[in-house]
Design a protein around this motif. Structure first.
Motif, PDB file in Angstrom:
ATOM      1  N   ALA B  10     -52.704 -27.089  11.122  1.00  0.00           N
ATOM      2  CA  ALA B  10     -54.065 -27.181   9.995  1.00  0.00           C
ATOM      3  C   ALA B  10     -55.161 -26.731  10.331  1.00  0.00           C
ATOM      4  CB  ALA B  10     -53.673 -29.235   9.454  1.00  0.00           C
ATOM      5  N   LEU B  11     -56.281 -26.606   9.132  1.00  0.00           N
ATOM      6  CA  LEU B  11     -56.893 -26.051   8.990  1.00  0.00           C
ATOM      7  C   LEU B  11     -57.757 -25.750   7.972  1.00  0.00           C
ATOM      8  CD1 LEU B  11     -57.920 -23.042  10.225  1.00  0.00           C
ATOM      9  CD2 LEU B  11     -57.151 -21.405   9.387  1.00  0.00           C
ATOM     10  N   SER B  12     -59.007 -26.527   8.324  1.00  0.00           N
ATOM     11  CA  SER B  12     -60.040 -26.895   7.495  1.00  0.00           C
ATOM     12  C   SER B  12     -61.445 -25.849   7.120  1.00  0.00           C
ATOM     13  CB  SER B  12     -60.792 -28.065   7.147  1.00  0.00           C
ATOM     14  OG  SER B  12     -60.805 -28.639   5.878  1.00  0.00           O
ATOM     15  N   ILE B  13     -62.054 -25.648   6.676  1.00  0.00           N
ATOM     16  CA  ILE B  13     -62.421 -24.280   6.220  1.00  0.00           C
ATOM     17  C   ILE B  13     -62.954 -24.460   5.150  1.00  0.00           C
ATOM     18  CG2 ILE B  13     -61.646 -22.799   7.566  1.00  0.00           C
ATOM     19  CD1 ILE B  13     -61.209 -20.663   5.077  1.00  0.00           C
ATOM     20  N   GLN B  14     -64.993 -24.073   5.165  1.00  0.00           N
ATOM     21  CA  GLN B  14     -65.617 -23.769   3.678  1.00  0.00           C
ATOM     22  C   GLN B  14     -65.589 -23.060   3.390  1.00  0.00           C
ATOM     23  OE1 GLN B  14     -66.602 -27.680   4.206  1.00  0.00           O
ATOM     24  NE2 GLN B  14     -67.791 -26.264   2.763  1.00  0.00           N
ATOM     25  N   GLU B  15     -65.391 -22.781   1.686  1.00  0.00           N
ATOM     26  CA  GLU B  15     -65.441 -21.963   0.828  1.00  0.00           C
ATOM     27  C   GLU B  15     -66.063 -20.231   1.468  1.00  0.00           C
ATOM     28  OE1 GLU B  15     -66.173 -22.368  -3.768  1.00  0.00           O
ATOM     29  OE2 GLU B  15     -64.457 -21.954  -3.655  1.00  0.00           O
ATOM     30  N   GLY B  16     -65.701 -19.429   1.400  1.00  0.00           N
ATOM     31  CA  GLY B  16     -66.176 -17.762   1.742  1.00  0.00           C
ATOM     32  C   GLY B  16     -65.780 -18.153   3.109  1.00  0.00           C
ATOM     33  N   GLU B  17     -65.259 -18.612   3.741  1.00  0.00           N
ATOM     34  CA  GLU B  17     -64.957 -18.573   5.270  1.00  0.00           C
ATOM     35  C   GLU B  17     -64.076 -17.395   5.486  1.00  0.00           C
ATOM     36  OE1 GLU B  17     -67.700 -21.771   6.993  1.00  0.00           O
ATOM     37  OE2 GLU B  17     -65.514 -22.323   7.327  1.00  0.00           O
ATOM     38  N   ASN B  18     -63.290 -17.465   6.265  1.00  0.00           N
ATOM     39  CA  ASN B  18     -61.937 -16.527   6.482  1.00  0.00           C
ATOM     40  C   ASN B  18     -61.742 -17.368   7.276  1.00  0.00           C
ATOM     41  OD1 ASN B  18     -63.717 -14.191   5.609  1.00  0.00           O
ATOM     42  ND2 ASN B  18     -63.250 -13.521   7.618  1.00  0.00           N
ATOM     43  N   ALA B  19     -60.392 -17.222   6.564  1.00  0.00           N
ATOM     44  CA  ALA B  19     -58.871 -18.155   7.665  1.00  0.00           C
ATOM     45  C   ALA B  19     -57.747 -17.360   7.974  1.00  0.00           C
ATOM     46  CB  ALA B  19     -58.293 -19.402   6.218  1.00  0.00           C
ATOM     47  N   THR B  20     -57.720 -17.555   9.252  1.00  0.00           N
ATOM     48  CA  THR B  20     -56.267 -16.844  10.177  1.00  0.00           C
ATOM     49  C   THR B  20     -55.876 -17.959  10.877  1.00  0.00           C
ATOM     50  OG1 THR B  20     -58.070 -15.277  11.307  1.00  0.00           O
ATOM     51  CG2 THR B  20     -56.314 -15.609  12.469  1.00  0.00           C
ATOM     52  N   MET B  21     -54.373 -17.702  10.562  1.00  0.00           N
ATOM     53  CA  MET B  21     -52.746 -18.027  10.667  1.00  0.00           C
ATOM     54  C   MET B  21     -51.858 -17.612  11.574  1.00  0.00           C
ATOM     55  SD  MET B  21     -52.657 -19.973   6.695  1.00  0.00           S
ATOM     56  CE  MET B  21     -53.697 -18.963   6.282  1.00  0.00           C
ATOM     57  N   ASN B  22     -51.471 -17.719  12.500  1.00  0.00           N
ATOM     58  CA  ASN B  22     -50.823 -17.080  13.508  1.00  0.00           C
ATOM     59  C   ASN B  22     -49.231 -17.627  13.736  1.00  0.00           C
ATOM     60  OD1 ASN B  22     -53.153 -15.870  15.095  1.00  0.00           O
ATOM     61  ND2 ASN B  22     -53.583 -17.710  15.103  1.00  0.00           N
ATOM     62  N   CYS B  23     -48.466 -16.727  13.625  1.00  0.00           N
ATOM     63  CA  CYS B  23     -46.661 -17.330  13.581  1.00  0.00           C
ATOM     64  C   CYS B  23     -46.558 -16.339  14.634  1.00  0.00           C
ATOM     65  CB  CYS B  23     -46.380 -16.780  12.524  1.00  0.00           C
ATOM     66  SG  CYS B  23     -45.059 -16.371  12.549  1.00  0.00           S
ATOM     67  N   SER B  24     -45.773 -16.647  15.585  1.00  0.00           N
ATOM     68  CA  SER B  24     -45.078 -16.562  16.921  1.00  0.00           C
ATOM     69  C   SER B  24     -43.049 -16.371  16.628  1.00  0.00           C
ATOM     70  CB  SER B  24     -45.036 -16.708  18.527  1.00  0.00           C
ATOM     71  OG  SER B  24     -45.329 -18.266  17.915  1.00  0.00           O
ATOM     72  N   TYR B  25     -42.548 -15.927  17.078  1.00  0.00           N
ATOM     73  CA  TYR B  25     -40.644 -15.619  16.693  1.00  0.00           C
ATOM     74  C   TYR B  25     -40.252 -15.329  17.923  1.00  0.00           C
ATOM     75  CZ  TYR B  25     -41.077 -10.965  16.391  1.00  0.00           C
ATOM     76  OH  TYR B  25     -42.080  -9.804  16.108  1.00  0.00           O
ATOM     77  N   LYS B  26     -38.375 -16.008  18.123  1.00  0.00           N
ATOM     78  CA  LYS B  26     -38.022 -15.178  18.617  1.00  0.00           C
ATOM     79  C   LYS B  26     -36.933 -15.169  19.458  1.00  0.00           C
ATOM     80  CE  LYS B  26     -37.815 -20.577  18.914  1.00  0.00           C
ATOM     81  NZ  LYS B  26     -37.196 -21.477  18.774  1.00  0.00           N
ATOM     82  N   THR B  27     -36.698 -14.345  17.922  1.00  0.00           N
ATOM     83  CA  THR B  27     -36.073 -12.900  18.100  1.00  0.00           C
ATOM     84  C   THR B  27     -36.121 -11.643  17.370  1.00  0.00           C
ATOM     85  OG1 THR B  27     -34.527 -13.385  16.323  1.00  0.00           O
ATOM     86  CG2 THR B  27     -33.899 -14.677  18.670  1.00  0.00           C
ATOM     87  N   SER B  28     -35.620 -10.492  18.228  1.00  0.00           N
ATOM     88  CA  SER B  28     -36.079  -9.230  17.015  1.00  0.00           C
ATOM     89  C   SER B  28     -35.825  -9.394  16.252  1.00  0.00           C
ATOM     90  CB  SER B  28     -34.821  -8.081  17.404  1.00  0.00           C
ATOM     91  OG  SER B  28     -34.413  -8.427  17.879  1.00  0.00           O
ATOM     92  N   ILE B  29     -36.930  -8.526  15.376  1.00  0.00           N
ATOM     93  CA  ILE B  29     -36.588  -8.627  13.664  1.00  0.00           C
ATOM     94  C   ILE B  29     -36.842  -7.320  12.748  1.00  0.00           C
ATOM     95  CG2 ILE B  29     -37.727 -10.920  13.468  1.00  0.00           C
ATOM     96  CD1 ILE B  29     -40.357  -9.338  12.989  1.00  0.00           C
ATOM     97  N   ASN B  30     -36.341  -7.388  11.584  1.00  0.00           N
ATOM     98  CA  ASN B  30     -36.168  -6.384  10.802  1.00  0.00           C
ATOM     99  C   ASN B  30     -37.100  -6.192   9.810  1.00  0.00           C
ATOM    100  OD1 ASN B  30     -34.142  -5.174  11.230  1.00  0.00           O
ATOM    101  ND2 ASN B  30     -32.712  -6.298   8.953  1.00  0.00           N
ATOM    102  N   ASN B  31     -37.496  -7.685   9.494  1.00  0.00           N
ATOM    103  CA  ASN B  31     -39.366  -7.391   8.885  1.00  0.00           C
ATOM    104  C   ASN B  31     -39.785  -8.695   8.859  1.00  0.00           C
ATOM    105  OD1 ASN B  31     -38.536  -9.633   6.318  1.00  0.00           O
ATOM    106  ND2 ASN B  31     -37.505  -7.318   6.274  1.00  0.00           N
ATOM    107  N   LEU B  32     -41.235  -9.442   8.888  1.00  0.00           N
ATOM    108  CA  LEU B  32     -41.948 -10.968   8.759  1.00  0.00           C
ATOM    109  C   LEU B  32     -42.158 -10.506   7.696  1.00  0.00           C
ATOM    110  CD1 LEU B  32     -43.390 -12.132  11.409  1.00  0.00           C
ATOM    111  CD2 LEU B  32     -44.885 -12.398   9.384  1.00  0.00           C
ATOM    112  N   GLN B  33     -42.035 -11.827   6.362  1.00  0.00           N
ATOM    113  CA  GLN B  33     -42.855 -12.226   5.505  1.00  0.00           C
ATOM    114  C   GLN B  33     -44.075 -13.338   5.465  1.00  0.00           C
ATOM    115  OE1 GLN B  33     -39.852 -12.114   2.322  1.00  0.00           O
ATOM    116  NE2 GLN B  33     -38.760 -11.213   3.443  1.00  0.00           N
ATOM    117  N   TRP B  34     -44.454 -13.650   4.570  1.00  0.00           N
ATOM    118  CA  TRP B  34     -45.437 -14.705   4.507  1.00  0.00           C
ATOM    119  C   TRP B  34     -45.785 -15.719   2.980  1.00  0.00           C
ATOM    120  CZ3 TRP B  34     -48.738 -17.462   8.246  1.00  0.00           C
ATOM    121  CH2 TRP B  34     -48.773 -16.711   9.656  1.00  0.00           C
TER     122      TRP B  34
END
Lengths: 115, 112
Positions: B10-34
């Motif tokens: 969970a992430l709570s920020i003020q309007e105008g700020e930047n938001a960064t989210m991270n994702c880790s995965y386990k196996t090799s991939i063709n592509n990653l989507q958000w």
């Protein structure tokens, strides 16, 4: 405006009853996915089809769940008999693999409550 | 089984700020989507990055991919209250025919 259509949007039923959820994928999409979303487990892939043939249903409890694509415009997910632990939001998604965009288009979900 | 794990949950920020989210995965991939999910709605595709790409932009979104670390990040710049939603990463494992596996998601709240 092409979209994936799911019915029903909401379903409340009693334990032991049969539940059928339906999905109309976007016209021309040849791959259809069924996902289940709960707070505890997140989004779980239950099954997916390509050109109406099941490719993978390893995420689906086989004893009570079944998924089919009677034709290219209809996918169904059936639970018989339903149990309270099946309460979740069930999403259908579709994609046309030939587009090579990988983008899944999701329906709005069917929220199931089993009492 | 889940392929991706998002951080933070969970992430709570003020309007105008930047938001960064991270994702880790386990196996090799063709592509990653958000994907993004507004409360009570279906998921909506935001951006796809292929395994041979390192960075991609789309409007206020910037996605990076580090296949050596099996991780990706989503940056939303100049956030708006309307960006409040849950964000999920999803991967297509290598050699797979399009099977998309989702992480647990990050819930973002942008306060006006």
């Amino acid at each position: 405006d092409a979209r994936v259509t799911q019915t029903p949007r909401h379903k409340v039923t009693e334990m032991g009853q049969e539940v059928t959820m339906r999905c109309q994928p976007i016209l021309g999409h040849n791959t259809v996915f069924w996902y289940r979303q709960t707070m505890m487990q997140g989004l779980e892939l239950l099954a997916y089809f390509r050109n109406r043939a099941p490719l993978d249903d390893s995420g689906m409890p086989k004893d009570r769940f079944s998924a089919e694509m009677p034709d290219a415009t209809l996918a169904t997910l059936k639970i018989q008999p339903s149990e309270p632990r099946d309460s979740a939001v069930y999403f259908c998604a579709s994609v046309r693999v030939a587009d090579n965009t990988g983008e899944l288009f999701f329906g709005e979900g069917s929220r199931l409550t089993v009492l | 089984s889940q392929q991706g794990e998002e951080d933070p949950q969970a992430l709570s920020i003020q309007e105008g700020e930047n938001a960064t989210m991270n994702c880790s995965y386990k196996t090799s991939i063709n592509n990653l989507q958000w994907y993004r999910q507004n409360s009570g709605r279906g998921l909506v595709h935001l951006i796809l990055i292929r395994s041979n790409e390192r960075e991609k932009h789309s409007g206020r979104l910037r996605v990076t991919l580090d296949t050596s670390k099996k991780s990706s990040s989503l940056l939303i710049t100049a956030s708006r209250a309307a960006d409040t939603a849950s964000y999920f990463c999803a991967t297509v494992p290598s050699g797979n025919t399009g099977k998309l596996i989702f992480g647990q998601g990050t819930t973002l709240q942008v306060k006006p």
